[in-house]
Design an enzyme around this catalytic site. Structure first.
Site, mmCIF file in Angstrom:
data_model
loop_
_atom_site.group_PDB
_atom_site.id
_atom_site.type_symbol
_atom_site.label_atom_id
_atom_site.label_comp_id
_atom_site.label_asym_id
_atom_site.label_seq_id
_atom_site.Cartn_x
_atom_site.Cartn_y
_atom_site.Cartn_z
ATOM 1 N N GLU A 1 0.841 -1.198 0.000
ATOM 2 C CA GLU A 1 0.000 0.000 0.000
ATOM 3 C C GLU A 1 0.873 1.243 0.000
ATOM 4 O O GLU A 1 1.782 1.377 0.822
ATOM 5 C CB GLU A 1 -0.920 0.002 1.217
ATOM 6 C CG GLU A 1 -1.668 1.302 1.480
ATOM 7 C CD GLU A 1 -2.505 1.764 0.295
ATOM 8 O OE1 GLU A 1 -2.398 2.961 -0.073
ATOM 9 O OE2 GLU A 1 -3.256 0.936 -0.275
ATOM 10 N N GLY B 1 -7.390 2.648 1.786
ATOM 11 C CA GLY B 1 -7.556 3.207 0.448
ATOM 12 C C GLY B 1 -8.306 4.520 0.421
ATOM 13 O O GLY B 1 -8.468 5.213 1.435
ATOM 14 N N LYS C 1 -19.069 10.841 4.685
ATOM 15 C CA LYS C 1 -20.254 10.529 5.496
ATOM 16 C C LYS C 1 -20.182 11.218 6.856
ATOM 17 O O LYS C 1 -21.205 11.625 7.412
ATOM 18 C CB LYS C 1 -20.400 9.015 5.680
ATOM 19 C CG LYS C 1 -20.513 8.238 4.390
ATOM 20 C CD LYS C 1 -21.487 8.860 3.410
ATOM 21 C CE LYS C 1 -21.325 8.299 2.008
ATOM 22 N NZ LYS C 1 -20.172 8.820 1.262
ATOM 23 N N GLY D 1 -7.774 0.346 -7.112
ATOM 24 C CA GLY D 1 -8.863 1.305 -7.039
ATOM 25 C C GLY D 1 -8.906 2.297 -8.188
ATOM 26 O O GLY D 1 -8.546 1.979 -9.324
ATOM 27 N N GLY E 1 -20.741 14.571 -6.308
ATOM 28 C CA GLY E 1 -21.059 15.988 -6.429
ATOM 29 C C GLY E 1 -22.242 16.394 -5.575
ATOM 30 O O GLY E 1 -22.222 17.438 -4.906
ATOM 31 N N GLU F 1 -23.478 14.758 -2.880
ATOM 32 C CA GLU F 1 -23.198 14.602 -1.459
ATOM 33 C C GLU F 1 -22.386 15.771 -0.921
ATOM 34 O O GLU F 1 -22.756 16.394 0.076
ATOM 35 C CB GLU F 1 -22.467 13.283 -1.212
ATOM 36 C CG GLU F 1 -23.351 12.060 -1.369
ATOM 37 C CD GLU F 1 -22.646 10.762 -1.016
ATOM 38 O OE1 GLU F 1 -23.328 9.724 -0.974
ATOM 39 O OE2 GLU F 1 -21.416 10.779 -0.798
ATOM 40 N N HIS G 1 -44.958 -1.956 13.063
ATOM 41 C CA HIS G 1 -45.621 -0.656 12.969
ATOM 42 C C HIS G 1 -45.365 0.137 14.258
ATOM 43 O O HIS G 1 -45.473 -0.410 15.350
ATOM 44 C CB HIS G 1 -47.126 -0.845 12.792
ATOM 45 C CG HIS G 1 -47.899 0.445 12.848
ATOM 46 N ND1 HIS G 1 -47.909 1.345 11.793
ATOM 47 C CD2 HIS G 1 -48.658 0.992 13.833
ATOM 48 C CE1 HIS G 1 -48.658 2.382 12.124
ATOM 49 N NE2 HIS G 1 -49.138 2.192 13.366
#
Length: 469
Positions: A35, A42, A53, A147, A188, A190, A448
């Site tokens: 890596e 990544g 997020k 990736g 874009g 988000e 419910h």
């Protein structure tokens, strides 16, 4: 040459690579991962899915406190943005995730090499370190899981200062007064919504005639109306031909996608989000004769093997959706096949989610795809305005739509706009995976009051018998 030969060397420690490495180790293989970043995970964990997020949730809470809590009888005083605090939250979330992968490597005895990986020959991976030194690692099998990176736009040079990629857009130190987003896709929308909530005037420029152009048409149109009400502006069927920074202002030249008179659009920050491209350069693939397609994706067979024996590829570098969870599924199946087991992926059951507010989620076929394929289908739709739980949350935007085969009633696709759509879509993905019918969902009791009752009602609507509308 290293003294130890690994059963598998993975190039890339993103969701596909690290999951493949862990699963292969679980199956008894001796595994190493190369890596280039100092941290694992990544793009997704470091500068993509996870930090975006964190900012989406934080900006939602800011917007809720500033504009929406009063409707619930919650009085708050003056609400102020602490952008450094928000960025600290993002960074802490990233750190906990990447260190978590490091822990998993140690737990599963995965060896890690830090540096840029390339394939010297079949069975040999060269690791080039930051100081220019290199070492060779012997491998019985090599997996390319490198990736993707940001797709460039001709006439627009990303400097990560005024003209930024998603990497720069998650690390701005001030809220831009005017933000222009080039590209009305997932990334874009988000990131555009994050900065709009924090006070930016956001304009989205999209080449196609609607945002989210690969999703179900009805979903795209409805979502554009919802986001326009939130304050975002849209210029669809429009292309950007150039962007020039003049002091603290970026001047963009735009025109109709089909061509026409040019206009100028000014911004403080421009986000280039037109998509991503596979990261296949510098791996030595051409010298080895590894076949690439017209988009420079690695060609593979059903066992993820390239045309060169012992070299495999998964994730964003191969055909298919550029999704972290798609790469993870491929990583697991690849490792199991390599171990002599039987792996399985149903690509029609892999969901896609847009983490705006409300969320957008989709799995399986769109109406446009079914029409193009000549498949007779029935559609059932149920709005959240008729859902008791959604009303209690003041989250009535959106709907659930289920598409089922007209003859067999088997679910072919499902699309949701609404709060928690990304969580709700999993029920429908599971239904597609197991070949369920709309009637199967309609006959399954849903608690419910819950948002998921809208799924049951949409399934009933396929047969024209929704109860609450």
């Amino acid at each position: 040459m290293a003294d130890t030969q690994f059963d598998l060397v993975v190039i890339g420690a993103g969701p596909g690579g690290y999951v493949a490495a862990i699963r292969a180790s679980q199956l008894g293989m001796r595994v190493a991962v190369v890596e280039k970043r100092k941290t694992l995970g990544g793009t997704c964990l470091n500068v993509g899915c996870i930090p975006s997020k964190a900012l989406l949730v934080a900006s939602e809470k800011f917007s809720e406190a500033k504009h929406h809590l009063g409707a619930f009888g919650v009085k708050v005083g003056s609400v102020e943005l602490d952008l450094p605090g928000m960025m600290k939250h993002k960074d802490e979330v990233v750190k906990s995730n990447v260190t978590g992968v490091d822990f998993l490597f140690k737990k599963n005895k995965v060896t890690r090499f830090t540096g840029l990986g390339s394939i010297k020959a079949a069975g040999i991976v060269t690791v080039t370190k930051d100081d220019g030194s290199s070492e060779d690692v012997a491998a019985k099998n090599i997996l390319i899981a490198t990736g993707s990176d940001v797709a460039p736009l001709p006439g627009v040079t990303i400097d990560e200062k005024r003209i930024v990629s998603s990497d720069g857009a998650i690390a701005l130190d001030t809220v831009p007064a005017r933000l222009v987003v080039i590209g009305g896709g997932v990334i874009g929308l988000e990131l555009g919504s994050v900065w709009q909530r924090l006070g930016a005037q956001v304009t989205v420029v999209e080449y196609f005639d609607r945002i989210l152009p690969t999703m179900d048409g009805e979903v795209s149109k409805q979502m554009q109306r919802i986001m326009a009400k939130q304050g975002l502006s849209f210029k669809t069927s429009t292309k950007v031909t150039s962007a020039v920074t003049e002091g603290e202002v970026v001047k963009l030249t735009i025109e109709a996608a089909a061509g026409g008179n040019a206009e100028t659009l000014e911004a403080d920050i421009v986000l280039v989000a037109i998509g991503r491209r596979p990261f296949t350069s510098g791996l030595g693939l051409e010298a080895l004769g590894v076949a690439l397609d017209e988009r420079r994706r690695v060609k593979i067979d059903h066992h993820f093997q390239t045309n060169v024996p012992g070299i495999y590829a998964i994730g964003d570098v191969v055909a298919g959706a550029m999704l972290a969870h798609k790469a993870e599924e491929e990583g697991v199946v690849f490792a199991e096949i390599l171990a002599g087991q039987t792996g399985h992926i149903n690509y029609d059951a892999i969901p896609g989610v847009v983490y705006t507010w409300p969320e957008v989620a989709s799995v399986g076929k769109t109406e446009e795809q079914l029409k193009a394929e000549g498949v007779a289908y029935k559609a059932g739709k149920f709005p959240f305005t008729a859902n008791g739980r959604a009303r209690s949350m003041n989250a009535t935007d959106g709907f659930v739509k289920i598409l089922a085969d007209a003859k067999t009633d088997r679910i072919l696709g499902a699309h949701i706009i609404g709060a928690s759509a990304g969580e709700m879509i999993e029920e429908l993905g599971l239904a597609i995976e197991f070949g369920a019918s709309a009637e199967d969902i309609a006959r399954t009791s849903h608690a419910h009051p819950t948002l998921t009752e809208a799924i049951k009602e949409a399934a009933m609507a396929v047969d024209g018998r929704a109860i609450h509308m």
